[in-house]
Design an enzyme around this catalytic site. Structure first.
Site, short mmCIF file in Angstrom:
data_model
loop_
_atom_site.label_atom_id
_atom_site.label_comp_id
_atom_site.label_asym_id
_atom_site.label_seq_id
_atom_site.Cartn_x
_atom_site.Cartn_y
_atom_site.Cartn_z
N ASP A 44 0.79 -1.23 0.00
CA ASP A 44 0.00 0.00 0.00
C ASP A 44 0.83 1.29 0.00
OD1 ASP A 44 -1.87 -1.95 0.42
OD2 ASP A 44 -2.49 -1.25 2.38
N GLN A 60 4.10 0.60 2.38
CA GLN A 60 4.27 -0.61 3.16
C GLN A 60 5.47 -1.38 2.62
OE1 GLN A 60 1.44 -1.92 5.89
NE2 GLN A 60 2.54 0.02 5.93
N ARG A 167 -8.35 -0.16 10.78
CA ARG A 167 -7.04 0.21 10.25
C ARG A 167 -7.12 1.25 9.12
NH1 ARG A 167 -7.66 -5.33 9.08
NH2 ARG A 167 -8.10 -5.84 6.90
N TRP A 296 -3.80 -9.50 -6.02
CA TRP A 296 -4.07 -9.73 -4.59
C TRP A 296 -4.67 -11.10 -4.39
CZ3 TRP A 296 -5.80 -6.08 -7.77
CH2 TRP A 296 -7.10 -6.17 -8.19
#
Length: 492
Positions: A44, A60, A167, A296
């Site tokens: 991310d 990230q 989050r 993903w």
């Protein structure tokens, strides 16, 4: 607080990067002009901001190999969002709220406050009660070296929200108040929760900004909320919503009540990679967005993260895009104009007429920017097909099905690795022209059309040199007004 532990972990990560960066640079899958990690894993985008004369992109990051684990924050700066300079790791796990091998410093955002650069991130750890996600603060005087706030965490999951589904804070300022939207899950449905603060440290709940009734899955990851024109936009990456990777909602927002009334929804991008978009306002007022450009793992066609892990790295960002609001309150996502600064070797064709089965050449190779303009008033072909990255038995096919009103991105024969066909609707009613734009790099192909409303992005893992790229008419004649193609020079 364990400031020394974070510094030690950052130093350890920097030694790993220094040891491996030169060998990883030689990898055959390395991108030419997309931001990617020097080593290890990237996902991310975090904390996109223009600060002290530079574009700052955080991300990230796990520096040790090409798999997700023990999240750090990587950091790079740029003058143009094309050429990047890597800075030291900004955040590393070090505290009771973020020090866990399957946790760490998860996603968040950045804002300037009291002249300092503040980062708001999700700390994730497991201290015996399952994974707990909390919102935390770090800050920097110089925009490079960060210190975590001694009072962390500044926010914990509210009642009814599981502690491991809370989050990805996105923070902004309106007038003299700071606001933050955070992703959550409650009663099996996705939520975006709105908070406010006067000092970035003490937060109070305002409202549920948006929530799923089942159509948008069970968790909103990486929410982004911003004003565009006279409307407000919420963008989320829904978990558990089928093949939807990122969706947007456009409507009106009332700061007094914290209520968001959206009337238009749409897809940010179709394809097998575009995820966790984050945005910021550039100095010239443009709304710039970047996203993680990798497949993903909850998709039905998922195989794995791709072969780049063999080279010691994985993941990159898409080309940053300018977000614009259309008269019908839909959104367009255009590649930033700065990409034009690395164009070379221009090739032009005009008034190209393709009979059924005939093809015309686009720019050969894997690093290029091509724009194709099709005259719909004179075209009776049922399909216009892009045959990209062709070599031996490999081909990536993008089918513009004019008869069916659909575009299909087929990677089944792309690289002996990828599988699947991404699909998107193609609205050509009342249109005289179809403009298609292709941005290709070593492992990504990004396709834009329908006035940049219908975009598809996929990974393509080919390594052949001199790959051929063509456009073909199927089921009739295609009349092409112009083809404009450029090679794109290396920026990395």
């Amino acid at each position: 607080m364990s400031k020394e532990i974070m510094l030690k972990n950052i130093e350890k990560a920097e030694r790993e990067i220094a040891e491996k960066r030169n060998s990883i640079k030689k990898g055959v899958y390395r991108q030419r002009y997309h931001l990617m990690p020097e080593t290890g894993w990237m996902n991310d985008p975090n904390g996109l901001i223009y600060y002290k004369g530079k574009y700052h992109f955080f991300f990230q990051f796990y520096p040790y190999d090409g798999f997700w684990k023990y999240m750090h924050w990587g950091h790079a700066i740029s003058d143009d969002m094309i050429h990047w300079e890597y800075l030291p790791v900004a955040l590393a796990p070090s505290e009771f709220y973020d020090d866990h091998l399957q946790g760490g410093c998860f996603s968040g955002s950045a804002i300037e406050h009291d002249g300092k650069l503040f980062l708001m991130f999700t700390g994730t750890a497991n201290n015996g009660n399952g994974f707990e996600q909390t919102q935390c603060i770090a800050y920097s005087e110089d925009g490079i070296h960060f210190e975590k706030y001694a009072g962390n965490p500044v926010l914990t999951a509210p009642e009814g929200v599981p502690t491991d589904f809370f989050r990805d804070p996105k923070v902004w300022k309106h007038e003299e108040i700071y606001y933050m939207v955070c992703g959550a899950k409650k009663d099996g449905m996705a939520q975006a929760l709105l908070y406010k603060s006067e000092d970035m440290l003490h937060w109070e709940f305002v409202n549920v900004l948006a929530e799923s009734r089942g159509e948008w899955g069970y968790m909103f990851e990486c929410p982004d909320f911003f004003r565009l024109g006279d409307k407000y936009v919420l963008i989320v990456s829904p978990m558990g919503a089928g093949e939807r990777s990122s969706v947007y909602m456009v409507g009106d927002f009332d700061y007094e009540t914290g209520k968001f009334f959206y009337t238009v929804t749409g897809e940010v991008d179709w394809g097998y990679q575009y995820y966790a978009p984050a945005s910021f306002e550039a100095p010239d007022g443009r709304r710039i967005m970047a996203a993680w450009a990798n497949a993903w793992d909850w998709m039905p066609f998922w195989k794995d993260w791709g072969p780049t892990y063999r080279e010691g790295w994985c993941g990159c960002f898409n080309i940053p895009r300018e977000v614009t609001l259309n008269p019908d309150n839909t959104l367009s996502f255009r590649p930033i104009r700065e990409i034009e600064t690395i164009r070379t070797d221009k090739m032009e064709q005009s008034n190209v007429v393709l009979a059924d089965g005939e093809s015309a050449s686009l720019k050969d190779g894997y690093s290029y920017d091509s724009i194709v303009k099709i005259d719909l008033t004179k075209t009776d072909a049922k399909q216009v097909v892009l045959k990209l990255r062709q070599s031996d038995d490999q081909v990536t096919e993008v089918v513009y099905d004019l008869a069916a009103g659909e575009v299909r991105f087929d990677v089944n024969r792309a690289d002996h690795w990828s599988k699947g066909i991404a699909k998107a609707p193609l609205n050509l009613i009342g249109k005289d022209e179809l403009e298609i734009r292709i941005l290709s790099d070593r492992i990504t192909v990004e396709i834009f059309s329908n006035e940049y409303k219908t975009n598809l992005s996929c990974n393509v893992y080919t390594v052949a040199e001199g790959e051929k790229n063509e456009i073909q008419a199927v089921g009739g004649t295609a009349v092409i007004k112009a083809i404009e193609s450029y090679e794109l020079a290396a920026a990395n």
